[in-house]
Design a protein around this motif. Structure first.
Motif, PDB file in Angstrom:
ATOM      1  N   GLN A   1      41.819  44.530  40.509  1.00  0.00           N
ATOM      2  CA  GLN A   1      41.524  43.617  41.606  1.00  0.00           C
ATOM      3  C   GLN A   1      40.146  43.905  42.204  1.00  0.00           C
ATOM      4  O   GLN A   1      39.411  42.976  42.572  1.00  0.00           O
ATOM      5  N   GLU A   2      39.802  45.184  42.298  1.00  0.00           N
ATOM      6  CA  GLU A   2      38.500  45.548  42.831  1.00  0.00           C
ATOM      7  C   GLU A   2      37.371  45.021  41.948  1.00  0.00           C
ATOM      8  O   GLU A   2      36.339  44.556  42.429  1.00  0.00           O
ATOM      9  N   LYS A   3      37.563  45.132  40.633  1.00  0.00           N
ATOM     10  CA  LYS A   3      36.555  44.632  39.703  1.00  0.00           C
ATOM     11  C   LYS A   3      36.402  43.118  39.830  1.00  0.00           C
ATOM     12  O   LYS A   3      35.277  42.588  39.824  1.00  0.00           O
ATOM     13  N   VAL A   4      37.531  42.431  39.931  1.00  0.00           N
ATOM     14  CA  VAL A   4      37.477  40.956  40.052  1.00  0.00           C
ATOM     15  C   VAL A   4      36.790  40.551  41.361  1.00  0.00           C
ATOM     16  O   VAL A   4      35.966  39.630  41.396  1.00  0.00           O
ATOM     17  N   LYS A   5      37.130  41.254  42.439  1.00  0.00           N
ATOM     18  CA  LYS A   5      36.517  40.939  43.722  1.00  0.00           C
ATOM     19  C   LYS A   5      35.012  41.137  43.673  1.00  0.00           C
ATOM     20  O   LYS A   5      34.242  40.349  44.236  1.00  0.00           O
ATOM     21  N   SER A   6      34.592  42.190  42.997  1.00  0.00           N
ATOM     22  CA  SER A   6      33.159  42.460  42.871  1.00  0.00           C
ATOM     23  C   SER A   6      32.465  41.342  42.107  1.00  0.00           C
ATOM     24  O   SER A   6      31.379  40.882  42.490  1.00  0.00           O
ATOM     25  N   LEU A   7      33.104  40.887  41.029  1.00  0.00           N
ATOM     26  CA  LEU A   7      32.518  39.804  40.237  1.00  0.00           C
ATOM     27  C   LEU A   7      32.479  38.504  41.035  1.00  0.00           C
ATOM     28  O   LEU A   7      31.502  37.740  40.970  1.00  0.00           O
TER      29      LEU A   7
ATOM     30  N   GLU B   1      32.274  38.203  44.251  1.00  0.00           N
ATOM     31  CA  GLU B   1      31.249  38.321  45.274  1.00  0.00           C
ATOM     32  C   GLU B   1      29.860  38.046  44.694  1.00  0.00           C
ATOM     33  O   GLU B   1      29.036  37.363  45.303  1.00  0.00           O
ATOM     34  N   LYS B   2      29.628  38.578  43.492  1.00  0.00           N
ATOM     35  CA  LYS B   2      28.353  38.310  42.831  1.00  0.00           C
ATOM     36  C   LYS B   2      28.211  36.831  42.522  1.00  0.00           C
ATOM     37  O   LYS B   2      27.129  36.251  42.665  1.00  0.00           O
ATOM     38  N   LEU B   3      29.327  36.221  42.069  1.00  0.00           N
ATOM     39  CA  LEU B   3      29.298  34.801  41.740  1.00  0.00           C
ATOM     40  C   LEU B   3      28.999  33.966  42.980  1.00  0.00           C
ATOM     41  O   LEU B   3      28.205  33.014  42.944  1.00  0.00           O
ATOM     42  N   LYS B   4      29.615  34.355  44.107  1.00  0.00           N
ATOM     43  CA  LYS B   4      29.400  33.614  45.342  1.00  0.00           C
ATOM     44  C   LYS B   4      27.945  33.731  45.817  1.00  0.00           C
ATOM     45  O   LYS B   4      27.349  32.770  46.288  1.00  0.00           O
TER      46      LYS B   4
ATOM     47  N   VAL C   1      31.760  25.451  44.352  1.00  0.00           N
ATOM     48  CA  VAL C   1      32.055  26.709  43.664  1.00  0.00           C
ATOM     49  C   VAL C   1      32.394  27.784  44.674  1.00  0.00           C
ATOM     50  O   VAL C   1      33.308  28.591  44.475  1.00  0.00           O
ATOM     51  N   SER C   2      31.683  27.828  45.779  1.00  0.00           N
ATOM     52  CA  SER C   2      31.946  28.823  46.813  1.00  0.00           C
ATOM     53  C   SER C   2      33.353  28.671  47.374  1.00  0.00           C
ATOM     54  O   SER C   2      34.065  29.657  47.617  1.00  0.00           O
ATOM     55  N   GLU C   3      33.773  27.397  47.576  1.00  0.00           N
ATOM     56  CA  GLU C   3      35.118  27.148  48.073  1.00  0.00           C
ATOM     57  C   GLU C   3      36.175  27.558  47.039  1.00  0.00           C
ATOM     58  O   GLU C   3      37.225  28.101  47.393  1.00  0.00           O
ATOM     59  N   LEU C   4      35.866  27.273  45.778  1.00  0.00           N
ATOM     60  CA  LEU C   4      36.800  27.648  44.715  1.00  0.00           C
ATOM     61  C   LEU C   4      36.952  29.165  44.630  1.00  0.00           C
ATOM     62  O   LEU C   4      38.037  29.684  44.390  1.00  0.00           O
ATOM     63  N   VAL C   5      35.842  29.849  44.843  1.00  0.00           N
ATOM     64  CA  VAL C   5      35.898  31.310  44.832  1.00  0.00           C
ATOM     65  C   VAL C   5      36.786  31.802  45.975  1.00  0.00           C
ATOM     66  O   VAL C   5      37.606  32.711  45.795  1.00  0.00           O
ATOM     67  N   ASP C   6      36.637  31.204  47.164  1.00  0.00           N
ATOM     68  CA  ASP C   6      37.483  31.589  48.299  1.00  0.00           C
ATOM     69  C   ASP C   6      38.951  31.324  47.996  1.00  0.00           C
ATOM     70  O   ASP C   6      39.834  32.131  48.327  1.00  0.00           O
ATOM     71  N   ASP C   7      39.218  30.134  47.388  1.00  0.00           N
ATOM     72  CA  ASP C   7      40.604  29.804  47.027  1.00  0.00           C
ATOM     73  C   ASP C   7      41.159  30.802  46.003  1.00  0.00           C
ATOM     74  O   ASP C   7      42.323  31.207  46.070  1.00  0.00           O
ATOM     75  N   LEU C   8      40.328  31.175  45.067  1.00  0.00           N
ATOM     76  CA  LEU C   8      40.753  32.128  44.036  1.00  0.00           C
ATOM     77  C   LEU C   8      41.113  33.473  44.665  1.00  0.00           C
ATOM     78  O   LEU C   8      42.129  34.076  44.322  1.00  0.00           O
TER      79      LEU C   8
END
Length: 333
Positions: free
Chosen positions: A262-268, A270-273, A281-288
Motif C-alpha cells: 500500500q505504501e508503494k502504491v500511495k507513493s506512485l 502521489e507522483k502521478l498526481k 486524473v487527479s480526481e480519479l487518483v483521489d477516488d482510487l
C-alpha cells in the motif's frame, strides 16, 4: 537381605511361586541363588552406569523426564524361575542354559531406563537419537495394546510391532556396553507420561501377587483405554495449536506485505498526481486512494476468518491503476 542367606521357601512365598511350579524349573536353587548373589555384588557399578546413561538421555530435546532402576537380585531370580518353567506363559528356552558367567548376556534389562515424553509422535525423534548414541543389540520393538492401530508405525518398517498381553504401550530399545570385563545390556523404554502413569498403577496392583481378579482387571483395562485416549487428545491439541500458530504467522506476514504494498502504491499515486495537470486524473487518483483504503479495511476485517489472498488484493489494485491510466471512470466497486 543378603541373597546367600535367603531360604527357598521364603523366596517362593514372597514371589507367589508354588512348590509344584518350582519343581518344573530345571535349575537348582543353588545356581539361582549364586546368580542373584553375583548380581547383588555388581549393583553399585551398574548404578553408576545407569545414572550416566540417564543423564545423556535427559538431554534429548523431546524427553520430558527420565527414570532408571537396577533390577533387584530377588526379582532377577524370580524372573529366571518363571522363564524356565515349561508350559508357563513366561517360558523362554534361551534361559535354560543360564549360568553365573552368562546371565548378564541373557537378561537384557538388568539396567532399565524409561524415557518419558509428552506427545506420542515424539518417540520417533527419541529413538533416532538413541540409535545415534548407541548401537542397538536387537530390533526395536513397539508394544501396543489389543485394539490399537498399527498404522501409526507403517513408516517404521524396521521396527517389530507386537501386542502386549498386559496392554502396555512403549517402544523398547536395547543396547549393550562393555564397561568392564563383561558385557552389560540396557533396556530403554520410551513411552508417554500418560502411559507411564497407567503402567505404574497397573504394576503396583498386579505385580506383587500376580493378581488375576476380574473386577480389578476390568477397571485397569478401562484405565488403560483412558490413558490411550489422553495420548490421542494430547496429539490433537498439539496439532491444533501448531495450525493456529501457523495461520497467525501467515496472517501477520500478509498484513506486513500488504502494508508495504500500500505504501508503494500511495507513493506512485502521489507522483502521478504531482505530474498530471488533468483535473479528471487527479480526481480519479483521489477516488482510487479512497477505494483502496476501504478495500483494505474490509480485507483486514475478514482476514482472521478467511486468510485473504494476497494475489486477489494485488489484482484488484492493478485493475484500478489500469483504469486510471486509461482515463476510465471508476464505478460499480
Amino acid at each position: 537381605m543378603n541373597i546367600t542367606d535367603m531360604e527357598l521357601n521364603d523366596f517362593l512365598s514372597r514371589n507367589n511361586i508354588s512348590e509344584e511350579e518350582f519343581t518344573e524349573c530345571p535349575l537348582d536353587w543353588e545356581l539361582i541363588q549364586s546368580i542373584g548373589a553375583d548380581h547383588q555384588s555388581k549393583i553399585d557399578d551398574l548404578e553408576d552406569l545407569a545414572e550416566s546413561y540417564a543423564k545423556t538421555i535427559q538431554r534429548f530435546a523431546k524427553v520430558h523426564s527420565v527414570r532408571w532402576r537396577i533390577k533387584e537380585p530377588e526379582h532377577l531370580m524370580e524372573k529366571i524361575v518363571r522363564k524356565t518353567i515349561k508350559g508357563s506363559g513366561s517360558y523362554n528356552k534361551k534361559y535354560i542354559n543360564i549360568s553365573v558367567s552368562n546371565y548378564s548376556t541373557k537378561i537384557t534389562d538388568l539396567i532399565g531406563i524409561r524415557a518419558l515424553h509428552l506427545f506420542k509422535q515424539d518417540c520417533v525423534e527419541i529413538i533416532h537419537l538413541l540409535e545415534e548414541r548407541w548401537k542397538k543389540s536387537e530390533k526395536i520393538t513397539a508394544y501396543i495394546r489389543e485394539g490399537d492401530s498399527k498404522e501409526d508405525y507403517k513408516d517404521r518398517a524396521a521396527w517389530v510391532v507386537k501386542e502386549h498381553k498386559a496392554g502396555y504401550r512403549s517402544i523398547h530399545f536395547v543396547f549393550s556396553t562393555l564397561p568392564h570385563k563383561s558385557k552389560v545390556f540396557t533396556e530403554v523404554q520410551v513411552r508417554t507420561i500418560f502411559e507411564e502413569g497407567w503402567s505404574e498403577i497397573d504394576h503396583k496392583i498386579r505385580y506383587p501377587n500376580f493378581s488375576d481378579n476380574e473386577d480389578i482387571g476390568a477397571f485397569l483395562d478401562i484405565f488403560n483405554r483412558l490413558a490411550g485416549s489422553a495420548d490421542e487428545m494430547g496429539s490433537f491439541v498439539k496439532a491444533l495449536s501448531t495450525m493456529i500458530e501457523k495461520n497467525e504467522a501467515e496472517l501477520k506476514s500478509l498484513e506486513v506485505e500488504n502494508a508495504e504494498y500500500q505504501e508503494k502504491v500511495k507513493s506512485l499515486l502521489e507522483k502521478l498526481k504531482q505530474q498530471s495537470q488533468s483535473v479528471e486524473v487527479s480526481e480519479l487518483v483521489d477516488d482510487l486512494e479512497s477505494e483502496m483504503q476501504n478495500h483494505l479495511y474490509q480485507v483486514l476485517g475478514k482476514a482472521g476468518a478467511e486468510m485473504y489472498s494476497k494475489q486477489d488484493n494485488l489484482s484488484y489494485s492493478n485493475m484500478l491503476m489500469k483504469r486510471v491510466l486509461m482515463g476510465s471512470k471508476i464505478d460499480n466497486f
